[in-house]
Design an enzyme around this catalytic site. Sequence first.
Site, PDB file in Angstrom:
ATOM      1  N   HIS A 125      23.836  -8.480   8.540  1.00  0.00           N
ATOM      2  CA  HIS A 125      22.941  -7.988   7.494  1.00  0.00           C
ATOM      3  C   HIS A 125      23.696  -7.087   6.531  1.00  0.00           C
ATOM      4  CE1 HIS A 125      18.876  -8.487   9.753  1.00  0.00           C
ATOM      5  NE2 HIS A 125      19.200  -9.550   9.057  1.00  0.00           N
TER       6      HIS A 125
ATOM      7  N   HIS B 128      26.744   0.456  12.678  1.00  0.00           N
ATOM      8  CA  HIS B 128      27.766   0.141  13.678  1.00  0.00           C
ATOM      9  C   HIS B 128      27.854  -1.377  13.617  1.00  0.00           C
ATOM     10  CE1 HIS B 128      29.894   0.222  17.621  1.00  0.00           C
ATOM     11  NE2 HIS B 128      29.411  -1.014  17.665  1.00  0.00           N
TER      12      HIS B 128
ATOM     13  N   HIS C 182      27.623  -5.084  13.827  1.00  0.00           N
ATOM     14  CA  HIS C 182      26.951  -5.988  14.776  1.00  0.00           C
ATOM     15  C   HIS C 182      26.658  -7.316  14.103  1.00  0.00           C
ATOM     16  CE1 HIS C 182      23.772  -3.693  12.663  1.00  0.00           C
ATOM     17  NE2 HIS C 182      23.080  -4.802  12.720  1.00  0.00           N
TER      18      HIS C 182
ATOM     19  N   HIS D 128      24.085 -10.773  14.195  1.00  0.00           N
ATOM     20  CA  HIS D 128      22.851 -11.384  14.673  1.00  0.00           C
ATOM     21  C   HIS D 128      23.153 -12.835  15.033  1.00  0.00           C
ATOM     22  CE1 HIS D 128      20.273  -8.148  12.823  1.00  0.00           C
ATOM     23  NE2 HIS D 128      21.398  -7.996  12.149  1.00  0.00           N
TER      24      HIS D 128
HETATM   25  P1  M7G Z   1      20.110  -4.367  11.520  1.00  0.00           P
HETATM   26  O1  M7G Z   1      20.644  -5.445  10.660  1.00  0.00           O
HETATM   27  O2  M7G Z   1      20.901  -3.095  11.567  1.00  0.00           O
HETATM   28  O3  M7G Z   1      18.671  -3.929  11.125  1.00  0.00           O
HETATM   29  O4  M7G Z   1      19.971  -5.000  12.971  1.00  0.00           O
HETATM   30  P2  M7G Z   1      17.253  -4.629  11.085  1.00  0.00           P
HETATM   31  O5  M7G Z   1      16.507  -3.941  12.212  1.00  0.00           O
HETATM   32  O6  M7G Z   1      16.756  -4.226   9.737  1.00  0.00           O
HETATM   33  O7  M7G Z   1      17.435  -6.085  11.281  1.00  0.00           O
HETATM   34  C1  M7G Z   1      19.715  -4.251  14.103  1.00  0.00           C
HETATM   35  C2  M7G Z   1      19.237  -5.209  15.186  1.00  0.00           C
HETATM   36  O8  M7G Z   1      19.177  -4.525  16.412  1.00  0.00           O
HETATM   37  C3  M7G Z   1      17.827  -5.747  14.924  1.00  0.00           C
HETATM   38  O9  M7G Z   1      17.828  -7.152  15.028  1.00  0.00           O
HETATM   39  C4  M7G Z   1      16.982  -5.077  16.018  1.00  0.00           C
HETATM   40  O10 M7G Z   1      15.926  -5.903  16.471  1.00  0.00           O
HETATM   41  C5  M7G Z   1      17.990  -4.824  17.111  1.00  0.00           C
HETATM   42  N1  M7G Z   1      17.685  -3.663  17.956  1.00  0.00           N
HETATM   43  C6  M7G Z   1      17.295  -2.442  17.535  1.00  0.00           C
HETATM   44  N2  M7G Z   1      17.152  -1.612  18.616  1.00  0.00           N
HETATM   45  C7  M7G Z   1      16.719  -0.230  18.537  1.00  0.00           C
HETATM   46  C8  M7G Z   1      17.443  -2.335  19.736  1.00  0.00           C
HETATM   47  C9  M7G Z   1      17.478  -2.024  21.135  1.00  0.00           C
HETATM   48  O11 M7G Z   1      17.219  -0.896  21.577  1.00  0.00           O
HETATM   49  N3  M7G Z   1      17.828  -3.039  21.981  1.00  0.00           N
HETATM   50  C10 M7G Z   1      18.145  -4.294  21.505  1.00  0.00           C
HETATM   51  N4  M7G Z   1      18.463  -5.224  22.400  1.00  0.00           N
HETATM   52  N5  M7G Z   1      18.135  -4.605  20.193  1.00  0.00           N
HETATM   53  C11 M7G Z   1      17.786  -3.638  19.303  1.00  0.00           C
END
Ligand code: M7G
Length: 301
Positions: A227, A234, A236, A238
Amino acid sequence: TWRPTSFDGFEIEKILYHDPDTKSLGVLGSFKGVEGRAIVKLQRQHFDIDNIPEALNSNTNLQMSFENDVYSKYTAVLPTPHTLVNVDLTHPATDLHIKKAQEQPYHMVHETPKMYQNLVLPFIQSLPPSRLQWVYNMLDKKKEVEPLIFEDPDPQNGFMMHPDMKWDKTTTQQLYCLVLCNRRDILNLRSLTAEHLPLLYNIKKQAAQVIQDRFGVPPDQLRMYVHYLPSYYHFHVHVTHVKLSNMGSAVGKAYLLEDIIDNIETYGSDFYQRKTLTVTVGENEDLWGIYSKAVNENAEK
Ligand code: M7G
């Protein structure tokens, strides 16, 4: 940590969103006698095919709402089992959580490298480290009820893979995994250079292999993307089934891992430091204030 066993005494403060496409609804409220506000997200579960013959019989009454030529529509309540919903709870919910969950207008912004350096980077650097606590809990194996799917412990090129919180794990057609890299110094897509190619290749190869072995989804039915901008700084990746589509996989938000690798290899190590990137920003996000100021100032010049 407090956890509910029912919605006893739950008080609804407001509806945050309700989305007919995804059959989902978000509510802000609080549990009686419990400190803090709560975000509750409900989503209808997919149909269990085994229950369909039981539902499609004389017990299910049809109320017609529309007819035209060969077409007609009805409403019905399936008797058994009662329609199931998925529940996502955020509690205690911060103002940031609430703003993020709330329906809001979105804008497409063209972020130049200059805007990133002068406005966005200082904003990212000002975020409290506590925002990433959940990531570090997972990397340090402190707290994560979700099962670890895979781990490559290499400090430079290794990563961990868990089911993403968004995946209810009932079907592989909605497969959604989250790759967190072990390195803690990569903020986002803009940070990536040729130095990170071994990490990106490693994720691409190993994550796909593990998902094929564990869930039977072949590599060419996976969508791996980053994203920009993310919610969490940090690095990551998807990893979803190709059939899963949501706002998070839309253009202007999702950048394919394969394309990132190819762009760095084809156009140079500093591709993502030189490129104007289109981002989708919600009005409730802090960055919207920052971007709109820059866009307005530019228009005045
Ligand atoms: P992002 O692109 O930073 O933000 O992705 P978004 O939430 O706007 O997509 C972060 C990703 O981490 C998302 O797909 C969240 O569903 C996932 N996520 C967030 N948290 C707090 C957790 C968690 O505690 N456990 C897991 N397994 N996934 C998480």
